[in-house]
Design an enzyme around this catalytic site. Sequence first.
Site, PDB file in Angstrom:
ATOM      1  N   LYS A   1      19.947  50.471  -0.756  1.00  0.00           N
ATOM      2  CA  LYS A   1      21.093  51.233  -1.271  1.00  0.00           C
ATOM      3  C   LYS A   1      20.584  52.333  -2.188  1.00  0.00           C
ATOM      4  O   LYS A   1      20.724  52.290  -3.419  1.00  0.00           O
ATOM      5  CB  LYS A   1      22.075  50.301  -1.979  1.00  0.00           C
ATOM      6  CG  LYS A   1      23.484  50.854  -2.097  1.00  0.00           C
ATOM      7  CD  LYS A   1      24.448  49.769  -2.555  1.00  0.00           C
ATOM      8  CE  LYS A   1      25.856  50.297  -2.795  1.00  0.00           C
ATOM      9  NZ  LYS A   1      26.508  50.760  -1.562  1.00  0.00           N
TER      10      LYS A   1
ATOM     11  N   TYR B   1      21.433  51.967  -6.337  1.00  0.00           N
ATOM     12  CA  TYR B   1      22.690  51.791  -7.066  1.00  0.00           C
ATOM     13  C   TYR B   1      23.502  50.650  -6.479  1.00  0.00           C
ATOM     14  O   TYR B   1      23.212  50.128  -5.407  1.00  0.00           O
ATOM     15  CB  TYR B   1      23.506  53.085  -7.034  1.00  0.00           C
ATOM     16  CG  TYR B   1      24.174  53.386  -5.702  1.00  0.00           C
ATOM     17  CD1 TYR B   1      25.544  53.129  -5.520  1.00  0.00           C
ATOM     18  CD2 TYR B   1      23.461  53.911  -4.627  1.00  0.00           C
ATOM     19  CE1 TYR B   1      26.156  53.396  -4.311  1.00  0.00           C
ATOM     20  CE2 TYR B   1      24.068  54.187  -3.422  1.00  0.00           C
ATOM     21  CZ  TYR B   1      25.425  53.924  -3.263  1.00  0.00           C
ATOM     22  OH  TYR B   1      26.025  54.176  -2.055  1.00  0.00           O
TER      23      TYR B   1
ATOM     24  N   LEU C   1      23.425  49.340   5.931  1.00  0.00           N
ATOM     25  CA  LEU C   1      23.452  48.622   4.666  1.00  0.00           C
ATOM     26  C   LEU C   1      24.111  47.263   4.883  1.00  0.00           C
ATOM     27  O   LEU C   1      25.170  47.177   5.513  1.00  0.00           O
ATOM     28  CB  LEU C   1      24.240  49.410   3.620  1.00  0.00           C
ATOM     29  CG  LEU C   1      24.324  48.757   2.249  1.00  0.00           C
ATOM     30  CD1 LEU C   1      22.954  48.739   1.571  1.00  0.00           C
ATOM     31  CD2 LEU C   1      25.342  49.461   1.368  1.00  0.00           C
TER      32      LEU C   1
ATOM     33  N   GLU D   1      27.067  52.506  11.490  1.00  0.00           N
ATOM     34  CA  GLU D   1      28.050  52.196  10.444  1.00  0.00           C
ATOM     35  C   GLU D   1      28.748  53.477  10.013  1.00  0.00           C
ATOM     36  O   GLU D   1      28.420  54.566  10.475  1.00  0.00           O
ATOM     37  CB  GLU D   1      27.363  51.536   9.243  1.00  0.00           C
ATOM     38  CG  GLU D   1      26.317  52.407   8.584  1.00  0.00           C
ATOM     39  CD  GLU D   1      25.602  51.715   7.425  1.00  0.00           C
ATOM     40  OE1 GLU D   1      26.125  50.719   6.910  1.00  0.00           O
ATOM     41  OE2 GLU D   1      24.516  52.193   7.040  1.00  0.00           O
TER      42      GLU D   1
END
Length: 289
Positions: A146, A32, A202, A178
Amino acid sequence: MEFALLNGSIIKRSEAKVDVEDRGYQFGDGVYEVIRIYNGKMFTVAEHLKRFVKSAEGIGITLPFTTLQLTEMLEELRIKNNLQTGNIYMQVTRGTAPRNHVFPTGDVAPTLVAYTIKVVRPLENLKSGVKAILTEDIRWLRCDIKSLNLLGNLLAKQKASEQGCFEAIQHRGQDVTEGSSSNIFIVKNGTVITHESNHLILKGITKDVILDLCNNNDIPVQERTFSLAELDEAEEVFLSSTTAEVMPVIEINGKKISAGVSGPITQKLQNLFEKEVEKQCGLLVDKVI
């Protein structure tokens, strides 16, 4: 009336349905993207679509449209929904097929969906900063994709929410990776530091904008792994994402960062980020600084 994009056609959102055997629903077998809209314009759309294609390729899905076609369809969708400030959410799955862990064979077309969401800029949090907690990173080892598989992220975010915090900062052992839905930055001796873009995080589009802003404005910056100890001793901490922009983190696990206020480098980057948005999308009415 709201509209959605389904496999190349813009239809009433209420009519945008997918089959119960769609592999996105049964396996999370898809990827996505979220694209930010300012003043009716898509911000960094080319970069988002490039990552969308790369994520799809990473799990063996060939998109049914070119990036130019996607750009045109998303703009048409934005216009139909008269979206001025908010997000476009889009995803593609491997398609509909009888449930089987093995990829389907034969002529199975991917399922592409997109819709818009009205979301205002989080100005209060951007000005005042947010609180975070620490949590062990339990996700898979291809965080650069993702993926629709977000259970690890959801569990971390829920844990943060239950403790009255905005974000969960994840770490593998002593190494910070993260946030549950953001990239994390620290400032140490005047240098901005963030995790290198590899399979453990990411590759954030906003993160890349920030790196460019640092490099173009004489702000020292490093992409490298940093430790929990460095996070604890940081002069400033901030996070970034498509919707959170450049957001100060003023408290972690109950300990105040930068005296509990947004730091000077964070504020400078917020100002530079807003200028970049205005460069691409036009004048912002409400600003952080």
